[in-house]
Design a protein around this motif. Structure first.
Motif, PDB file in Angstrom:
ATOM      1  N   ASP A  71      -0.073   8.680  -2.178  1.00  0.00           N
ATOM      2  CA  ASP A  71       1.755   8.568  -1.256  1.00  0.00           C
ATOM      3  C   ASP A  71       1.719   6.554  -2.096  1.00  0.00           C
ATOM      4  N   ASN A  72       2.217   6.048  -2.840  1.00  0.00           N
ATOM      5  CA  ASN A  72       2.939   5.092  -3.115  1.00  0.00           C
ATOM      6  C   ASN A  72       4.126   4.201  -2.107  1.00  0.00           C
ATOM      7  N   VAL A  73       4.523   5.537  -1.660  1.00  0.00           N
ATOM      8  CA  VAL A  73       6.257   4.553  -1.547  1.00  0.00           C
ATOM      9  C   VAL A  73       6.749   3.408  -1.095  1.00  0.00           C
ATOM     10  N   GLN A  74       5.412   3.169  -0.254  1.00  0.00           N
ATOM     11  CA  GLN A  74       5.175   1.542   0.770  1.00  0.00           C
ATOM     12  C   GLN A  74       4.580   1.240  -0.253  1.00  0.00           C
ATOM     13  N   GLY A  75       4.184   0.659  -1.287  1.00  0.00           N
ATOM     14  CA  GLY A  75       3.619  -0.060  -2.732  1.00  0.00           C
ATOM     15  C   GLY A  75       2.831  -0.963  -2.075  1.00  0.00           C
ATOM     16  N   ARG A  76       1.874  -0.200  -1.747  1.00  0.00           N
ATOM     17  CA  ARG A  76       0.511  -0.356  -2.111  1.00  0.00           C
ATOM     18  C   ARG A  76      -0.712  -0.478  -2.656  1.00  0.00           C
ATOM     19  N   LEU A  77       0.055   0.723  -4.095  1.00  0.00           N
ATOM     20  CA  LEU A  77      -0.984   0.119  -4.710  1.00  0.00           C
ATOM     21  C   LEU A  77       0.308  -0.537  -6.018  1.00  0.00           C
TER      22      LEU A  77
ATOM     23  N   PHE B   4       1.588  -0.251  -9.001  1.00  0.00           N
ATOM     24  CA  PHE B   4       2.268   0.720  -9.606  1.00  0.00           C
ATOM     25  C   PHE B   4       4.015   0.748  -8.999  1.00  0.00           C
ATOM     26  N   ASP B   5       4.775   0.372  -9.673  1.00  0.00           N
ATOM     27  CA  ASP B   5       5.828   0.720  -9.352  1.00  0.00           C
ATOM     28  C   ASP B   5       6.155   2.562  -9.731  1.00  0.00           C
ATOM     29  N   LYS B   6       5.628   3.145  -8.967  1.00  0.00           N
ATOM     30  CA  LYS B   6       6.473   4.765  -8.834  1.00  0.00           C
ATOM     31  C   LYS B   6       5.495   5.227  -7.163  1.00  0.00           C
ATOM     32  N   ASP B   7       6.703   5.551  -6.668  1.00  0.00           N
ATOM     33  CA  ASP B   7       6.008   6.088  -5.409  1.00  0.00           C
ATOM     34  C   ASP B   7       4.887   7.467  -5.163  1.00  0.00           C
ATOM     35  N   GLU B   8       4.473   8.157  -5.989  1.00  0.00           N
ATOM     36  CA  GLU B   8       3.288   8.584  -6.469  1.00  0.00           C
ATOM     37  C   GLU B   8       2.085   8.161  -7.746  1.00  0.00           C
ATOM     38  N   VAL B   9       0.705   8.342  -6.920  1.00  0.00           N
ATOM     39  CA  VAL B   9      -0.012   7.322  -7.557  1.00  0.00           C
ATOM     40  C   VAL B   9      -1.374   8.512  -7.987  1.00  0.00           C
TER      41      VAL B   9
END
Length: 84
Positions: free
Chosen positions: A63-69, A71-76
């Motif tokens: 889950d990347n909704v908070q942008g911790r990774l 990538f400009d995606k909500d899921e990685v």
């Protein structure tokens, strides 16, 4: 969402697959599997009671909704494939 943001536990009786779960996580996140010899690949793919296969993969979706990774995606998704 059934998972806590802080702590989660994997429990189950013997033979339920707890070790397989953690082996899969280690497989995808570790580079130690990238240089397996052919006989080690055969053993990894044919371990267990099911039918033998020529290839398999493990995929983890973060889950990347908070942008911790970065990538400009909500899921990685990370996927590692192993084959003969």
């Amino acid at each position: 969402n059934n998972l806590s943001q802080h702590h989660n536990v994997v429990v189950g009786r013997n033979g339920a697959g707890k070790s397989n779960f953690f082996d899969a996580v280690r497989f995808i996140l570790s580079d130690s599997f990238s240089q397996l010899r052919a006989e080690d690949r055969v053993q990894l793919l044919h371990e267990g009671a099911g039918a033998s296969v020529l290839a398999a993969y493990v995929e983890i979706v973060f889950d990347n909704v908070q942008g911790r990774l970065p990538f400009d995606k909500d899921e990685v998704a990370l996927r590692r494939i192993i084959g003969l």
